[in-house]
Design a protein around this motif. Structure first.
Motif, PDB file in Angstrom:
ATOM      1  N   THR A 209       0.827  -1.218   0.000  1.00  0.00           N
ATOM      2  CA  THR A 209       0.000   0.000   0.000  1.00  0.00           C
ATOM      3  C   THR A 209       0.862   1.270   0.000  1.00  0.00           C
ATOM      4  O   THR A 209       0.378   2.354  -0.292  1.00  0.00           O
ATOM      5  CB  THR A 209      -0.914   0.039   1.244  1.00  0.00           C
ATOM      6  N   ASP A 210       2.166   1.116   0.338  1.00  0.00           N
ATOM      7  CA  ASP A 210       3.069   2.274   0.365  1.00  0.00           C
ATOM      8  C   ASP A 210       3.793   2.459  -0.971  1.00  0.00           C
ATOM      9  O   ASP A 210       4.678   3.306  -1.085  1.00  0.00           O
ATOM     10  CB  ASP A 210       4.108   2.086   1.482  1.00  0.00           C
ATOM     11  N   GLY A 211       3.453   1.646  -1.946  1.00  0.00           N
ATOM     12  CA  GLY A 211       4.095   1.768  -3.254  1.00  0.00           C
ATOM     13  C   GLY A 211       5.323   0.888  -3.397  1.00  0.00           C
ATOM     14  O   GLY A 211       5.866   0.745  -4.486  1.00  0.00           O
ATOM     15  N   ASN A 212       5.765   0.278  -2.305  1.00  0.00           N
ATOM     16  CA  ASN A 212       6.906  -0.634  -2.394  1.00  0.00           C
ATOM     17  C   ASN A 212       6.529  -1.821  -3.283  1.00  0.00           C
ATOM     18  O   ASN A 212       5.400  -2.297  -3.251  1.00  0.00           O
ATOM     19  CB  ASN A 212       7.257  -1.126  -0.979  1.00  0.00           C
ATOM     20  N   ALA A 213       7.514  -2.276  -4.078  1.00  0.00           N
ATOM     21  CA  ALA A 213       7.218  -3.332  -5.054  1.00  0.00           C
ATOM     22  C   ALA A 213       6.688  -4.596  -4.396  1.00  0.00           C
ATOM     23  O   ALA A 213       5.954  -5.362  -5.002  1.00  0.00           O
ATOM     24  CB  ALA A 213       8.460  -3.657  -5.857  1.00  0.00           C
ATOM     25  N   LYS A 214       7.043  -4.833  -3.159  1.00  0.00           N
ATOM     26  CA  LYS A 214       6.634  -6.083  -2.519  1.00  0.00           C
ATOM     27  C   LYS A 214       5.681  -5.831  -1.360  1.00  0.00           C
ATOM     28  O   LYS A 214       5.924  -4.947  -0.534  1.00  0.00           O
ATOM     29  CB  LYS A 214       7.886  -6.798  -1.997  1.00  0.00           C
TER      30      LYS A 214
END
Ligand code: TRP
Length: 375
Positions: A209-214
């Motif tokens: 949800t924070d935009g991190n790929a994983k």
């Protein structure tokens, strides 16, 4: 040849919507379409222990979480055999024999293992020195060999279809090589599997949800299948979108914008008809957003509705199943017994092909007897 579907998850935590769109949703569809001979879904606790050897309690606690997630998502023990990996000793046996058919350097080249070694911070070079100094842990042998154990998971049940995420592709490739090697060496017993990937790019790897790929527990950026409606809304509200989209009139960007990636993974045209009839489909919504004049909050509210439409029935089912936890262990026990029957059958064939079925081999016994009589 029959159609055997098999897949599993490591029980290291509750399942999140990345697991769901990556594989679980597909499994439920496949199950309900009914176009298969057998379907197996299991909890890979042996594999989970390969890098959690010092924390078996974590695995033990999460078996029931994952089982509830499976049942809540719609896996039906009448149609699909649910089992626990560690309760099938034949898996260890087959793993041992497969280990002789792959080289250390081939395992070292497995991209998934490579990246997991990095992620877990196991030391590779100067391993002895680092280990002796108590700085970093070396790679556990069991961890290093888990692709072989995974090949056993698949081949013991003669699975030919493995619904899984993109990260599992190297494991399936490794399995296919092992099947070739086994069948060339000992005779045709094992079956080559194919991976079945999710059909849309967003589902291949849903970002956090924070935009991190994983999406991962340690990053705290997951939406869990068991989250309450309120939790989901809080997470959606705080989602990473487009940092340059400051005013509603500004043009918005879709690249890396989680709200739109999640919509790609979850929404269909019916959702627009139901919740947001100003747009006919996602492409129209995207067009408006990129042109400017559409606020993030409206999109987030829509995403929240779309997500909840899918998650709410799961919550209801989960609460039903939670009322009788002993029955869930019973379901797993029954599934494990059914899986063991198949496992025993394949191992008979494996031992026979490898000519290590000494006690069933009347010809061997007779020929050895003749040899000693002649001497
Ligand atoms: N490696 C898979 C994961 O990390 C779990 C798994 C173990 C698996 N054995 C399998 C998946 C066999 C598919 C088939 O989630």
């Amino acid at each position: 040849m029959g159609k055997v579907i098999l897949t599993g998850d490591r029980p290291t935590g509750k399942l999140h919507i990345g697991h769901y769109v990556g594989s679980l949703r597909r499994r439920v569809q496949l199950q309900n379409e009914g176009d298969y001979d057998r379907m197996f879904v299991f909890m890979a606790d042996v594999q989970a222990l390969t890098d959690n050897a010092d924390n078996p309690e974590k695995i033990r606690q999460n078996i029931i979480e994952v089982a509830l997630d499976y049942l809540a998502a719609g896996l039906d023990p009448e149609k699909c055999t649910l089992f626990i990996q560690s309760q099938i000793p034949e898996l260890c046996e087959l793993t041992t024999y497969l280990m002789n058919l792959v080289s250390v350097s081939r395992l070292q080249r497995n991209p998934t293992v490579k990246s997991e070694i990095k992620m877990r911070g196991f030391c590779q070079q100067d391993e002895e020195a680092a280990e002796a100094a108590g700085q970093r842990k070396g790679i556990p042998v069991g961890f290093f060999c888990y692709p072989v154990s995974q090949a056993a998971d698949i081949t013991l049940f003669k699975a030919n279809i493995v619904p899984a995420g993109e990260d599992q592709r190297p494991m399936i490739e490794q399995t296919r090589e092992l099947v070739h090697s086994f069948n060339n060496t000992y005779g045709e017993v094992l079956v080559e599997p194919e991976i079945m990937l999710p059909d849309n790019q967003a589902c291949l790897r849903l970002p956090g949800t924070d935009g991190n790929a994983k999406m991962s527990k340690s990053l705290g950026n997951c939406v869990y299948l068991s989250d309450s409606a309120e939790d989901v809304w809080q997470k959606v509200r705080g989602m990473y979108t487009d940092p340059t989209h400051l005013r509603v009139d500004d043009p918005g960007h879709l690249e890396g914008n989680c709200v739109f990636t999640y919509l790609d993974a979850f929404c269909c045209n019916d959702d627009f008809a139901e919740f947001w009839p100003e747009y006919a489909c996602l492409d129209e919504l995207k067009e408006h957003y990129t042109k400017g004049g559409l606020g993030d909050m409206k999109c987030k509210k829509f995403l929240n509705q779309v997500l909840n439409k899918e998650l709410e029935p799961m919550r209801v089912r989960r609460h039903e199943f939670e009322k009788d936890i002993p029955e869930i262990y019973n379901i797993l026990k029954k599934g494990t017994e059914q899986a063991r029957e198949v496992a025993a059958q394949t191992m008979d064939e494996v031992r026979h092909a490898m000519r290590i079925d000494y006690f069933n081999d009347a010809e061997l016994i007779a020929s050895q007897a003749a040899r000693f009589k002649a001497e």
